[in-house]
Design a protein around this motif. Structure first.
Motif: not given
Length: 215
Positions: A19-21, A134-139, A39-40, A141-144
């Motif tokens: 979920d990149f939202d 490999p998409w974990a870093p983008e996820l 992430r918390d 950033r989506a959390h941020e």
């Protein structure tokens, strides 16, 4: 569909979603239920944060975060409830120990140790898989991005508090400078001589000569 072998239990068939939202990874485990990893939400991520210091989060179910969620996992006949946070360091070191809740007569009760151990093993396997993608870093950033509005609100409040504190400090600083300058002026003026006709100093030795002459 992914397959995980967790401990001595049967292999788990898992469907994976991202979920990149919100920056969350969702894992639907066939015959068990859904685990939502991320992430918390109460910890504001920092760009320069050591990854091992990250506070991770698992919600037992899917959809909006709550105590009773949709598709909540069922282990050993018990429906898990709530969410838990844990450090990435504990996950990597193998020291992760989860204690999910379950509901008994609408009251939250910790799940038995056996259920907790099984939940820990499953969440550990899923979380390690999620963080290795490999998409974990983008996820992340989506959390941020998802947390940015609340982070902005939080930091705005902290900035306002510090500005008010600095304003009071500047006022105190100016006041103390003024008092110090006055004390300096007084000191530079020198000692104050006693005017004529003033009472004697309390620590002046008495004039014994005058008293003797009057006897």
């Amino acid at each position: 569909m992914l397959t995980f072998t967790v401990g001595s239990g049967p292999a788990l068939e898992v469907a994976e979603y991202a979920d990149f939202d919100t920056g969350q990874a969702v894992y639907r485990v066939t015959g068990i239920g859904t685990f939502t990893l991320g992430r918390d939400p109460d910890h504001h991520p920092e760009a320069d944060q050591d990854p091992m210091e990250e506070i991770l989060h698992v919600a037992y179910g899917s959809g909006p975060l709550g105590f009773q969620m949709d598709e909540a996992p069922v282990l050993f006949g018990l429906t898990l409830a709530g969410a838990e946070s844990f450090t990435r360091a504990a996950l990597v070191s193998g020291d992760l120990r989860l204690r999910p809740y379950r509901l008994i007569l609408s009251a939250p009760v910790r799940a038995p140790k056996g259920t907790a151990r099984r939940a820990t093993a499953i969440v550990s396997a899923l979380a390690r898989h999620w963080l290795a993608q490999p998409w974990a870093p983008e996820l992340r950033r989506a959390h941020e991005h998802h947390c940015a509005p609340s982070s902005l609100h939080r930091y705005g409040g902290l900035i306002a508090q510090h500005e008010e504190r600095m304003r009071r400090l500047r006022e105190d600083h100016a006041y103390y400078i003024q008092r110090a300058e006055r004390a300096t002026t007084i000191l530079q003026a020198g000692p104050v001589p006693a005017p004529e006709g003033a009472p004697p100093h309390p620590f002046t030795s008495p004039d014994t000569t005058t008293h003797s002459a009057g006897r």
